[in-house]
Structure formats: structure tokens, C-alpha cells
Design a protein around this motif. Structure first.
Motif, short mmCIF file in Angstrom:
data_model
loop_
_atom_site.label_atom_id
_atom_site.label_comp_id
_atom_site.label_asym_id
_atom_site.label_seq_id
_atom_site.Cartn_x
_atom_site.Cartn_y
_atom_site.Cartn_z
N HIS A 74 57.96 35.13 34.99
CA HIS A 74 57.47 36.31 34.87
C HIS A 74 55.98 36.63 35.54
O HIS A 74 55.47 37.33 36.35
CB HIS A 74 57.58 37.44 34.00
CG HIS A 74 59.25 37.92 33.65
ND1 HIS A 74 59.83 38.38 34.93
CD2 HIS A 74 60.23 37.93 32.66
CE1 HIS A 74 61.28 38.72 34.22
NE2 HIS A 74 61.25 38.26 32.98
N GLU A 75 55.29 35.69 34.89
CA GLU A 75 53.85 35.58 35.23
C GLU A 75 53.46 35.13 36.64
O GLU A 75 52.55 35.73 37.29
CB GLU A 75 53.09 34.66 34.27
CG GLU A 75 52.96 35.23 32.86
CD GLU A 75 52.31 34.37 31.96
OE1 GLU A 75 52.16 33.32 32.24
OE2 GLU A 75 52.11 34.62 30.61
N HIS A 76 54.43 34.24 37.23
CA HIS A 76 54.26 34.12 38.61
C HIS A 76 54.41 35.26 39.55
O HIS A 76 53.68 35.04 40.84
CB HIS A 76 54.98 32.83 38.95
CG HIS A 76 54.80 31.60 38.43
ND1 HIS A 76 53.60 30.84 39.19
CD2 HIS A 76 54.95 30.91 37.54
CE1 HIS A 76 53.36 29.72 38.10
NE2 HIS A 76 54.28 29.61 37.45
N ASN A 77 55.10 36.29 38.90
CA ASN A 77 55.34 37.64 39.87
C ASN A 77 56.00 37.40 41.32
O ASN A 77 55.57 37.89 42.38
CB ASN A 77 53.97 38.24 40.00
CG ASN A 77 54.13 39.67 40.06
OD1 ASN A 77 55.06 40.20 39.83
ND2 ASN A 77 53.07 40.41 40.87
N THR A 78 56.95 36.54 41.50
CA THR A 78 57.66 36.38 42.66
C THR A 78 59.03 36.67 42.43
O THR A 78 59.41 36.90 41.32
CB THR A 78 57.63 34.72 43.22
OG1 THR A 78 58.46 34.04 42.31
CG2 THR A 78 56.18 34.37 43.54
N GLU A 79 59.65 37.31 43.31
CA GLU A 79 61.09 37.96 43.41
C GLU A 79 62.04 36.74 42.81
O GLU A 79 62.81 37.07 42.15
CB GLU A 79 61.44 38.64 44.75
CG GLU A 79 62.86 39.32 44.67
CD GLU A 79 63.20 39.75 46.01
OE1 GLU A 79 64.51 40.33 46.12
OE2 GLU A 79 62.43 39.90 46.83
N LEU A 80 61.69 35.62 43.52
CA LEU A 80 62.82 34.53 43.17
C LEU A 80 62.55 34.14 41.62
O LEU A 80 63.57 34.02 41.06
CB LEU A 80 62.49 33.37 44.14
CG LEU A 80 63.51 31.96 43.76
CD1 LEU A 80 64.91 32.55 43.99
CD2 LEU A 80 63.12 30.76 44.58
#
Length: 631
Positions: free
Chosen positions: A278-284
Motif C-alpha cells: 500500500h505504501e508504494h501507492n501503485t494500482e497494481l
């Protein structure tokens, strides 16, 4: 062949509270099955359903066609004026009907020759003989002797008996009926040790099926080969006796706990992984994190396995000074023309744990009451050491004001604070709203537990217990045992619970025929001692019964000296074998949680028991030869 089949059984007494919830199991012909579970789990309810005395809400209950089923705890109503003998004779009603028909056929045969009548007479005579018609009195006397139903008791009105006596008579009636399926609900509760051992021997010979509810762990070990435990309305299975069940249950709990801890660690790992995604905040990565979180939710469905909490109990022990705890001199007690005991002389020293044993009615509880000052002896005296302080749990519990709540009873009787009272009640599993119940609403077992709770922390150094485990389920018995284990003072107790006796007694007082056999040793050692006495008595009776024929024997080389050496060597061999048996018993106790080790030790024990008997026979034979040689 299946004798009992239960599928998806549901029973609900209150809406939303199912005592049996999908219970399923089967019992095959000839099986001996123990039905276990805490009080209130539905064991007795199930037995009543099996007899048809109670209906059920869902599921199927099937008893094999043609099989006769009998429940010990279910006492039928008999006509007014029925004696115990009349009740026992109801077991022979089918045979009585045959007798009447045979009498009528005899009359008809005297009136003329009719082949059909003769054929019926022959067939019925064979059935009557096969059914034990010519042995009813012999069988009845055997059962009555085994269950301590005396000739005097057989003449009494059944309605005038106590509940325990009625249960005993009903057990005798069902045994005489030769029922196909025996349902036993606490069969040993009202039996003394001798009658319990007789019942165990009878069940060993019984060819039918047995389903028993019992809190007597010795009885379960001796009788059952499989255990069905009712937990949360469902069945859990154990392929062995009680000792196997106890070890296996603990192993299953530890395995479930390991699995739970493993899943918990996996959930923590996955949660950390999802958080980082979640922290990476990418849709995938968000999608992958959501997928992991759904997986975590599914894993959270498993609850942490629980084990019943042990009671946090401890007796306060008063410091004891001096060796003399209790002295009994020339003690005697009679009721009318019946002498319970006479000229008893016993001394109790510090550190002793004494089991007072004997048949029902032999005077055990009366002796305890005399020691407690509740009864006066006819002769003799009892003297307590100057620093002895007694804690007493009687067989029949009385409270000064039974209408008081548990909490108020503690406050008034112990003069303690409300918080202290609640803490001590909680340690004895009385929690929440339970503490506001009136004492009169408690079961017999709960009242015993409350009385023990009130004894805790009292400064005592002689604990006197009269049937402390009566009416308690196995879990409660184990709680009591844990508390007694912690107690370091002297112990004097009456009990029919052989597990309890075996665990605590280091001295046995056997009260029989008005006298006490004082044996210093454990219960197992006492049993071995009694077995040796029986063998010696049987051997002596055989010698006395045999015709006195003088036989010329070849003289031994070396005369009586060599024979004396052989006798001494045989005696030493018996002593060594008994020492090995004691060591094996210690190893068995230490290996209580290792089932495989237990199996090996029990095999060794069985082999050693056989070897010990052979050694004893050799010693007995050589001793007889030596006695004869000395002339």
C-alpha cells in the motif's frame, strides 16, 4: 454390526442454546465406549434420548432391531408394597411366563396324547433352560453378593430405600435381565470399592454392548476401549481408554496451538507485506495488497485453541510441632446390637497421608465424625497433638444460611473483604453472576467446591476429607487433586476414587469386620499385599482340604541348610521384583504425557507382574518344603 447409530443429533432446551448440535457417532456390537465431557455438556440427555425417555429436535437415532436396552440411572416406578426382592424378580418376568405355560402344558399332556402339545413343551423347556430358568436364584444371589445387597435389604420396601440404594438395586435388576445394550450413567457413584471391582469383572464377561458415562477414571481405564467426548454439542473420538484419552487430548491441544501460532505468524508476515505494498501507492500493488488482506480475513476465522483454566488454589498450612498428630486408644462404636468397630488403636505421625477404606456401612464416616467431635464413642478416646488444627470437608455439606448468595456466604463466614471473596470464588470457577446465586441452588459437586474454597488459606495442618470427589466431573476432580497436591500437611481421607487414593495415600486403613488393617504403603502396594494374602489363604485351604497322605520324599543334598538358602534366595528375588515394580510405577507417573513410552512401560509392567507371581509361587513352594523338612 452396529448397535447404536446417531446422526446429526440436535437437542435444544432453550431457544438459541443447543446442548447437542449435530452430534454423530456409532457404537458397534460388543464395544465398550466411554462418554466423556464436562457436567452439563449433554451426556445424560443423550442417554435419555437413547432409551426414548426424551425427544430430540433433529437428526436420527437408530438402535439395532431386537436389541434390549437398559439405562442404570432410570429407575422405574414399581407398585406400592414392592420389596427389593420383588424388584429383582421383575428381571425374570419372561421366565415366569414360560413357567406358567409349561405348567399349563403339563396339565394338557396329562389329559391325553397330543404331538403338538408335546413338541411345544420340548421347545419351551429348551428355551427355559437356555434362558437360565433353573439358575435364577443362584444368579440373583451372586449379583446381590457382588453389589452388597444384603438379605436384610432384600426384604425392605423399595420405596423406603435411599437414592443410592435404589440405583444399586436397579443395576442388579438390569444385570439379571441380561440386557443387550447397557447404558451406564455414573454406575460407581453409589458403590463401594468391592462392589465396583465386582462390576468391572462382570463387564469383562458381559457379551453385550456398553456405553458408559463415568467420572471414575480407574473404572474407565478398566472397562472402556474407546472414548467419545462431547464438546460444544459435537463428538470427538479417541481410540483407547481414559489414560490414552488424557494423553492424546493434551497432544491434540498442543498441535492445534502450534498450528494457530504458525498461522498467526503467517498473518503478521502477510499483513506487513500488504502494508508495504500500500505504501508504494501503485494500482497494481494496491490490488495485490487487497488480495492478501482477503486471504488474511479467511485465515482469521480460526480461533486460538483454549484449555480449561486450572483452579488457582492453595491451602494455607499451619506450622506443625512435634511428631504426634493423632492418637486413637481402644476406640469402640456400636449402633444397637451392631458393632461398627471395637478396640481400635492407631497413631498418626507428621507427614502421613492416610486413606480410610472399607465397604459402605462399615463405619468410615462414623469414625471421621468421632475424630471431629461430631459423634461420641462408646469406649476409648481420641487425642490430637497440641499444635494440630483441622480442616474438614464432610460427605454431606451443610451451610448455616443456604438462602445466602455465594458472595455473602464468604463475607459472613470468613469475615473477609468483598474483593478477597470474589477473587477466591473466581479461583474456584465461580465467576460473574454465579457469585449472586443462592447456595441452595448449587449442585452437590458445586457445594463441595464452595466448601473447599472456604477452607483455602485457612491455617491447617490436618486435612480431613470425606468423599471429596463425589459428584464431581473429571475436570473438577483434577482441580481438587491439584489443590491437595499443593497442601503439605497431614491428610486423612475417605474415598472410593481409586485415582485419588493412588495419588495421595502413603498409608492405608482398611476398616472391615470391626477392625482396621493398618498398611504402611501406597494403594498399589496394598493391592499387591491383599493379592498375596488371597493366594496364601487359597493355598492353605487347598492343603487343609487335601487328604493327609504321608509321602516319602527323596532327601535333598545338603539337608535343610541348602533349602533355607533357596528360600532366602527366592524371598530376595520377590523383594527385587517388587522394588522393580515400584520403580516402573514411578516411571509410568513421570511419562504421563508420552503415550508411546507409557505403552512400553505398561507392557514391561504386565510382564513383571507375571514374573513376580511365578517367583512368589516358587518361594511359597520352597517355604512349604522347608517347614515339612523341619518337621
Amino acid at each position: 454390526m452396529i448397535d447404536i447409530s446417531i446422526t446429526g443429533l440436535v437437542k435444544e432446551f432453550e431457544v438459541g442454546s443447543k446442548i447437542l448440535d449435530g452430534l454423530s457417532f456409532q457404537v458397534d456390537t460388543g464395544e465398550r465406549v466411554g462418554l466423556l465431557g464436562p457436567n452439563g455438556c449433554g451426556k445424560t440427555t443423550l442417554l435419555r434420548i437413547l432409551t426414548g425417555a426424551l425427544d430430540y429436535d433433529e437428526g436420527d437415532v437408530v438402535i439395532a432391531p431386537g436389541k434390549r436396552i437398559g439405562l442404570i440411572s432410570q429407575i422405574p416406578v414399581y407398585p406400592a408394597g414392592y420389596t427389593v426382592e420383588d424388584v429383582l424378580d421383575t428381571a425374570f418376568l419372561p421366565l415366569k411366563k414360560m413357567e406358567e405355560e409349561l405348567r399349563q402344558l403339563t396339565i394338557r399332556m396329562g389329559e391325553g396324547h397330543d404331538p403338538a402339545v408335546l413338541a411345544r413343551y420340548d421347545k419351551l423347556t429348551a428355551a427355559y433352560q437356555t434362558g437360565g430358568g433353573y439358575e435364577t436364584e443362584t444368579n440373583k444371589n451372586k449379583v446381590c453378593n457382588g453389589l452388597s445387597i444384603s438379605q436384610e435389604m432384600r426384604g425392605r420396601l423399595f420405596d423406603h430405600l435411599s437414592g443410592g440404594e435404589k440405583t444399586r438395586v436397579n443395576l442388579g435388576r438390569l444385570i439379571l435381565e441380561d440386557t443387550d445394550i447397557l447404558l451406564l450413567d455414573e454406575p460407581t457413584n453409589h458403590l463401594d470399592l468391592r462392589a465396583t471391582e465386582w462390576l468391572e469383572e462382570y463387564l469383562e464377561r458381559f457379551k453385550g454392548t456398553v456405553l458408559t458415562v463415568s467420572h471414575d477414571r480407574y473404572f474407565l481405564d478398566k472397562v472402556v476401549k474407546r472414548v467419545v467426548e462431547i464438546q460444544n454439542g459435537k463428538a470427538e473420538f479417541y481410540a483407547g481408554n481414559y489414560s490414552f484419552y488424557a494423553v492424546e487430548k493434551e497432544q491434540r491441544y498442543l498441535e492445534r496451538l502450534r498450528q494457530y501460532e504458525k498461522e498467526k505468524a503467517e498473518i503478521e508476515r502477510l499483513s506487513e507485506t500488504a502494508r508495504k505494498m500500500h505504501e508504494h501507492n501503485t494500482e497494481l500493488l494496491h490490488k495485490r495488497a487487497f488480495s492478501i488482506e482477503k486471504r488474511i480475513e479467511r485465515m482469521k476465522a480460526a480461533d486460538r485453541p483454549t484449555q480449561d483454566r486450572k483452579m488457582e488454589v492453595r491451602f494455607g498450612v499451619r506450622e506443625f510441632r512435634g511428631d504426634e498428630v493423632l492418637s486413637i486408644k481402644h476406640l469402640a462404636k456400636s449402633f444397637g446390637d451392631r458393632t461398627l468397630f471395637s478396640d481400635l488403636n492407631l497413631e498418626v505421625e507428621g507427614g502421613e497421608r492416610i486413606a480410610l477404606l472399607g465397604d459402605n456401612g462399615s463405619g468410615k464416616s462414623t469414625l471421621l465424625k468421632i475424630l471431629m467431635g461430631e459423634e461420641l464413642p462408646d469406649a476409648g478416646k481420641v487425642k490430637l497433638g497440641p499444635t494440630v488444627r483441622i480442616g474438614y470437608l464432610p460427605q454431606i455439606i451443610h451451610f448455616n444460611v443456604p438462602e445466602r448468595s455465594l458472595l455473602d456466604t464468604m463475607l459472613y463466614d470468613l469475615n473477609c473483604t468483598a474483593q478477597t471473596a470474589r477473587n477466591r470464588l473466581a479461583s474456584f470457577k465461580f465467576r460473574g453472576e454465579d457469585v449472586f446465586k443462592p447456595v441452595s441452588a448449587l449442585s452437590g459437586g458445586e457445594q463441595s467446591r464452595l466448601r473447599l474454597c472456604m477452607l483455602m488459606d485457612a491455617e491447617i495442618n490436618l486435612l480431613v476429607l470425606d468423599e471429596p470427589t463425589n459428584h464431581l466431573d473429571i475436570q473438577s476432580r483434577e482441580w481438587i487433586e491439584e489443590s491437595v497436591e499443593e497442601y503439605e500437611g497431614n491428610l486423612l481421607f475417605v474415598s472410593h476414587d481409586r485415582y485419588f487414593i493412588d495419588r495421595f495415600a502413603n498409608r492405608i486403613w482398611m476398616l472391615e469386620n470391626g477392625q482396621i488393617t493398618d498398611f504402611r504403603g501406597t494403594y498399589r502396594e496394598f493391592q499387591a499385599f491383599r493379592e498375596r494374602q488371597k493366594l496364601l489363604a487359597a493355598s492353605s485351604a487347598e492343603k487343609n482340604a487335601a487328604p493327609k497322605v504321608k509321602k516319602e520324599k527323596p532327601k535333598r543334598q545338603g539337608g535343610t541348610k541348602n533349602l533355607e538358602k533357596e528360600v532366602n534366595a527366592a524371598e530376595r528375588a520377590v523383594t527385587r521384583a517388587e522394588e522393580q515394580m515400584e520403580e516402573l510405577n514411578r516411571q509410568i507417573e513421570a511419562a504421563s504425557s508420552d503415550y508411546q513410552k507409557l505403552q512400553e512401560l505398561y507392557e514391561q509392567k504386565e510382564k513383571l507382574e507375571n514374573e513376580t507371581l511365578e517367583l512368589f509361587d516358587t518361594w511359597e513352594r520352597l517355604s512349604a518344603e522347608l517347614e515339612e523338612a523341619r518337621g
